[in-house]
Design a protein around this motif. Sequence first.
Motif, PDB file in Angstrom:
ATOM      1  N   ALA A  12     -29.916  -9.105  54.121  1.00  0.00           N
ATOM      2  CA  ALA A  12     -29.911 -10.500  54.550  1.00  0.00           C
ATOM      3  C   ALA A  12     -30.130 -10.618  56.045  1.00  0.00           C
ATOM      4  CB  ALA A  12     -28.588 -11.152  54.156  1.00  0.00           C
ATOM      5  N   ALA A  16     -33.670 -11.937  57.771  1.00  0.00           N
ATOM      6  CA  ALA A  16     -33.423 -13.316  58.185  1.00  0.00           C
ATOM      7  C   ALA A  16     -34.688 -13.888  58.803  1.00  0.00           C
ATOM      8  CB  ALA A  16     -32.284 -13.353  59.198  1.00  0.00           C
ATOM      9  N   PRO A  17     -35.182 -14.960  58.250  1.00  0.00           N
ATOM     10  CA  PRO A  17     -36.453 -15.489  58.747  1.00  0.00           C
ATOM     11  C   PRO A  17     -36.282 -16.157  60.104  1.00  0.00           C
ATOM     12  CG  PRO A  17     -35.506 -16.946  57.121  1.00  0.00           C
ATOM     13  CD  PRO A  17     -34.613 -15.738  57.164  1.00  0.00           C
ATOM     14  N   ALA A  18     -37.312 -16.095  60.877  1.00  0.00           N
ATOM     15  CA  ALA A  18     -37.310 -16.814  62.140  1.00  0.00           C
ATOM     16  C   ALA A  18     -37.514 -18.295  61.862  1.00  0.00           C
ATOM     17  CB  ALA A  18     -38.416 -16.291  63.041  1.00  0.00           C
ATOM     18  N   ALA A  19     -36.914 -19.099  62.677  1.00  0.00           N
ATOM     19  CA  ALA A  19     -37.040 -20.552  62.498  1.00  0.00           C
ATOM     20  C   ALA A  19     -37.868 -21.130  63.635  1.00  0.00           C
ATOM     21  CB  ALA A  19     -35.651 -21.191  62.482  1.00  0.00           C
TER      22      ALA A  19
END
Lengths: 173, 259
Positions: A12, A16-19
């Motif tokens: 996770a 974790a994707p960048a925003a």
Amino acid sequence: MKKSLVLLLFLALGLAPAAFAASTTSVTVAVGAEASLTVSAATPLTEAGNFANYTGATTFTYLIRTTPSTGTGSVTLKVTTDFAPTGGPSVATPATGDSLTYSCTATGTSTPAACSGPITALTTAYTNVLTVGADKHSTLAGDTGTVNWTLTNDPNYKVASYSSTVTFTVAAA
Amino acid sequence: MPLYWELPRVVLIENNQSQDPLGGLLHFSLICCWTGRSGRGEALLLIRWTKKKEFTPIAANTIRGIWCQGSPNDLADFAVLPPRNPPRLIKRLTPVVLFLVALPFASAQTQTLSIVLSPAASITTPASVSLSSSGTTFGSFISPSVSIQSYIRNSQVSGGGSITVKAAEFTPTTGPKIASGNVTYVCSAASVGTACSGTQTLSTTATTPVVTFGPASCTGTGCTGTSPQSVRLLFTLANSSQYKTGTYSATLTFTVSAT
């Protein structure tokens, strides 16, 4: 079970994707006709020989931006303070045959039309130095002009140093 | 037709047919009643309409037919008159239903809620900013203080993020040009993160910095700084005599990122 949780937590965090998010702002500026002028500090008038007229040159730099189609621009001058002390030359009340006159040169991207001269300087009104037409633009550093002065060397003038103040104006529309 | 035995005076008959009970007489073959009883009006018939899964109580006076006489395996043909009112769920089922529904609330349980928060960010900028003369002829055009507000949540250890800006060129094209470096800005008062340092030159081809965020940056309760967080920018546009007179606009795109 613990291993699975640790692995999932690791995944996770690792995945974790960048925003990203964006917002726009419009920047607006109104550019109008404008002009500015810088004149050399002082202009000495000197004579080339005995009773030869006093001459000198005032250089100036101007920035100008005129409106397309209907715009105009100009540089003018006026003797705002007459020669002092008294007993010497005078612009307001010159002796007969005496005068302070000038001619002009100018160059630059604003394609100025310099006065042809000789033009008699006045204390009562601004007189023309140059004009520019519509949609004219000086260089970033400014276009240049020169006023070449001629003052009568009258033997009646008392021996002294005299000075006057000439005010240059620039206008753009 | 399956047969269900229930309480002594209740017979359940499952109707595999799909007729609407309001549509007319329905005929059933009842396999056995109860030993030693005959006649009518002694039993409560519950008919399950399979497709609707509803039980319809049938009053005794609606039953017509011959009841069983002896053996449990006797057959009896009878008919059910359509009820005057639409069928209702039998009230006797209500306590059962309530019991089943209430059961989960009757005992205390603990529940662990888990949530994975990913980096997130949002940004708000003013719709428009007007540059005005600084008051001196051919002095630069300057902006008021422009507040950029944002929310950010990034990773605790290795997180980062930034606010950057990129411009589209002024239009019309006869005036100032961002691509020529005519517009600069300075950043100040970043409530979270580090504001850009020095004078930045706005670009149409690359993003330029506004704020840089370190790890564990966040906005809101428990976080440092204001909520939303903000940073202030001051823009300066060089005033050139080369610009044609007119009104010029450019769009600045601010982007916030969080990792």
